[in-house]
Write a protein that holds these residues in place. Structure first.
Motif, short mmCIF file in Angstrom:
data_model
loop_
_atom_site.label_atom_id
_atom_site.label_comp_id
_atom_site.label_asym_id
_atom_site.label_seq_id
_atom_site.Cartn_x
_atom_site.Cartn_y
_atom_site.Cartn_z
N PHE A 1 9.06 7.30 -37.94
CA PHE A 1 8.85 8.02 -39.32
C PHE A 1 8.88 8.97 -38.71
O PHE A 1 9.88 9.59 -39.94
CB PHE A 1 7.51 7.84 -39.54
N THR A 2 9.44 9.30 -37.97
CA THR A 2 9.21 11.10 -37.49
C THR A 2 11.51 11.19 -37.07
O THR A 2 11.97 12.47 -37.78
CB THR A 2 8.98 11.94 -36.67
N LEU B 1 4.62 17.49 -44.72
CA LEU B 1 5.10 16.72 -43.31
C LEU B 1 5.56 15.00 -43.04
O LEU B 1 6.34 14.31 -42.87
CB LEU B 1 3.91 16.23 -42.16
N THR B 2 5.33 14.67 -44.48
CA THR B 2 5.80 13.24 -44.85
C THR B 2 7.00 12.96 -45.52
O THR B 2 7.88 12.23 -45.09
CB THR B 2 4.75 12.11 -46.08
N VAL C 1 9.29 16.13 -44.92
CA VAL C 1 10.12 16.54 -43.35
C VAL C 1 8.82 16.56 -42.42
O VAL C 1 8.66 17.36 -42.20
CB VAL C 1 10.41 17.95 -43.81
N PRO C 2 9.16 15.55 -42.03
CA PRO C 2 8.90 14.46 -40.93
C PRO C 2 8.79 16.09 -39.27
O PRO C 2 7.94 16.13 -38.63
CB PRO C 2 8.65 13.04 -40.51
#
Lengths: 303, 249
Positions: free
Chosen positions: A67-68, B94-95, B97-98
């Motif tokens: 995901f990141t 953070l969801t 901009v992870p």
């Protein structure tokens, strides 16, 4: 592309294993219910998938990528983790706008999802004045913002009124019907039964089941038929020949264990016994689930 | 590495975060309003002789109000970061901009940029507004060191905001950060007084002030002083990054 792949996923908090070598897939086009008691590791699994918690070992990917590392996360994955994940001092509209800005989602879309979630009238109010149900709707609006192919919803019906529960059920079904991947965690069985096509069940951080709803219940239901008849005496003796018992049930009905409606109907016809009503009685999801967890209780207790 | 750099959309999002929170936005405005306001108030109320009490160095005295603007800069830097640790707002951030490096750098860049702009306005307004009340003894724009001091004032307030922001990324609470920073940065040098040389001149506040003095002091030049303050800010911001990078959100 939109599927979720969990492989040997493990997370330790100090010496406790919250998630223990978990492996399963979540496929697009259907609603997958993510079941397990509180503390089974459902939320942790979602957080690991989103890169919010550090993975101890294993992998959790979306369409093969972490995901990141997704170039446009908001447009690929929408997540509702808990209703409190917003600063209470902001208005609902500002909360969505700052999320939309990260992915250049047009401001128009913010108004659309506010409308869709039924909180357009409260868009200018500070989030701290919201009820739990309204916060939940805001969280769902945020998840829908980027029109993502994957939705992760952790206990989405928390705090929703009955109308809201029906709304979210319809919403998830239609999102899945459009070919999206929908993973919904819950500890409420009746709610999940009305919602999910597929089930992933966790207990103590481990995978207990990964199967379709049909199969899950089927595999854990002993055959049993329920009926009404005008001739219970004749039926009782006919059943006695086959070693079956007629047991009275509520509302003037009777149940017979270890036989399916199909067989029982044929038998009654041969014997000339009139039946007014005849159905297979299947276990509810709740019964099937309790049956499954009871099976795993001994090792759960020693953990 | 490139993926860690701030992008326009993420910076835009950080700007919305700041302007949509009343406390943070008020603190940012206060950097300018409080600094210039107090300066003008002091200049208007004090006679020319009393005004010497604001500092022996006339240029330093012209920026007396920055003492108070610093508190606003702390409040701005601290609340901008603390809002992420409120109600788990960080999870939502953070969801979207992870990439944590990009998230953190964008946030710090926005805090720095806004504090710098507010600080420059503060410096200019403080100097011009304050001197307007000083009568014949007033300094003029273009007097030795004035442009340097006005520019340096913006840097000073920006670095102070970053110091507070970095510390808040570690400690999560505005209250804790302000109750550490205000005594440490503003009161300790005051208590130590001008008598103490040596290590005290490397304190963030002492060193940072050098750029707003007419004459070099304590053996630190204006830019060396700013450099020392920048190192303090860098340590705080780096500490904040280590905390944001490692922790489960």
């Amino acid at each position: 592309m939109n599927s979720i792949e969990i492989r040997e996923l493990t997370k330790e908090f100090g010496r406790t294993r919250a998630v223990d070598r978990l492996t399963f897939d979540v496929a697009p086009g259907r609603v997958t219910g993510f079941l397990g008691p509180n503390g089974a590791g459902k939320s942790t699994t979602m957080r690991l998938l989103l890169g919010l918690d550090r993975i101890t070992s294993g992998t959790a990917t979306i369409g093969g990528r972490r995901f990141t590392e997704l170039p446009d996360p908001l447009q690929q994955v929408g997540a509702l983790l808990d209703a409190q994940s917003a600063h209470g001092g902001r208005t609902a509209r500002d909360h969505l706008r700052l999320l939309a800005a990260t992915a250049r989602v047009p401001v128009r879309r913010v108004e659309d999802v506010l409308e869709q979630a039924g909180i357009a009238a409260a868009a200018g109010r500070r989030i701290k004045t919201f009820s739990l149900g309204m916060r939940q709707r805001l969280g769902i609006a945020a998840a829908l913002l980027g029109d993502p192919g994957v939705l992760l919803l952790d206990e989405p019906t928390n705090g929703l009124d009955p109308e809201g529960i029906v709304w979210i059920r319809e919403l998830m079904r239609s999102l899945a019907a459009e070919g999206r991947t929908v993973l919904v965690s819950s500890h409420l069985m009746t709610e999940t039964a009305a919602l999910a096509d597929h089930l992933v069940v966790l207990g103590q951080g481990r995978l207990l089941a990964d199967t379709s709803m049909e199969e899950f219940i089927e595999a854990r239901s002993a055959p049993r038929a329920r009926l009404r008849t005008t001739d219970p005496i004749g039926l009782r003796s006919a059943l006695a020949h086959r070693g079956l018992a007629l047991v009275p049930s509520e509302g003037g009905r009777w149940t017979v264990a270890d036989i399916r409606a199909e067989e029982l109907g044929a038998m009654a016809a041969r014997e000339g016994i009139p039946l007014l009503e005849l159905v297979d009685e299947r276990a509810s999801l709740e019964e099937a689930y309790l049956d499954l967890t009871a099976e795993h209780a001994p090792f759960a207790a020693t953990h | 590495m490139r993926s860690a750099l701030p992008t326009a959309p993420v910076l835009h999002s950080e700007w919305i975060k700041i302007r949509s929170l009343r406390g943070t936005f008020v603190a940012l405005s206060a950097v300018c309003v409080v600094t210039a306001g107090i300066q003008m108030l002091m200049a208007a109320l004090l006679s020319a002789e009393d005004a010497a009490g604001m500092g022996a160095d006339p240029l330093l005295a012209a920026f007396y109000g920055v003492n108070f603007g610093t508190i606003a800069a702390f409040a701005f830097g601290a609340t901008a970061l603390a809002s992420e640790f409120h109600n788990g707002a960080l999870r939502t951030s953070l969801t979207a901009v992870p990439n944590r490096a990009r998230f953190y750098l964008s946030k710090m860049a926005m805090v720095a940029g806004l504090a710098f702009v507010a600080g420059e306005f503060a410096g200019l307004a403080t100097f011009i507004g304050g001197q307007a009340f000083m009568g014949p003894g007033a300094l003029e724009l273009g007097s030795p060191g004035t442009y340097r001091a006005i520019f340096g004032c913006g840097l000073y307030l920006m670095l102070m905001a970053l110091l507070a922001a970095g510390l808040t990324a570690v400690l999560h609470s505005t209250t804790v950060v302000l109750s550490l920073l205000i005594p440490f940065v503003l009161l300790v040098p005051f208590v130590l007084g001008s008598a103490s040389d040596g290590a005290a001149r490397f304190l963030p506040d002492r060193a940072g002030w050098m750029v707003m003095r007419m004459e070099p002091h304590d053996g630190l030049g204006p830019w060396t002083g700013t450099g020392v303050l920048a190192l303090w800010a860098l340590v705080a911001v780096t500490g904040g990054w280590l905390a944001v990078r490692r922790r489960d959100a």
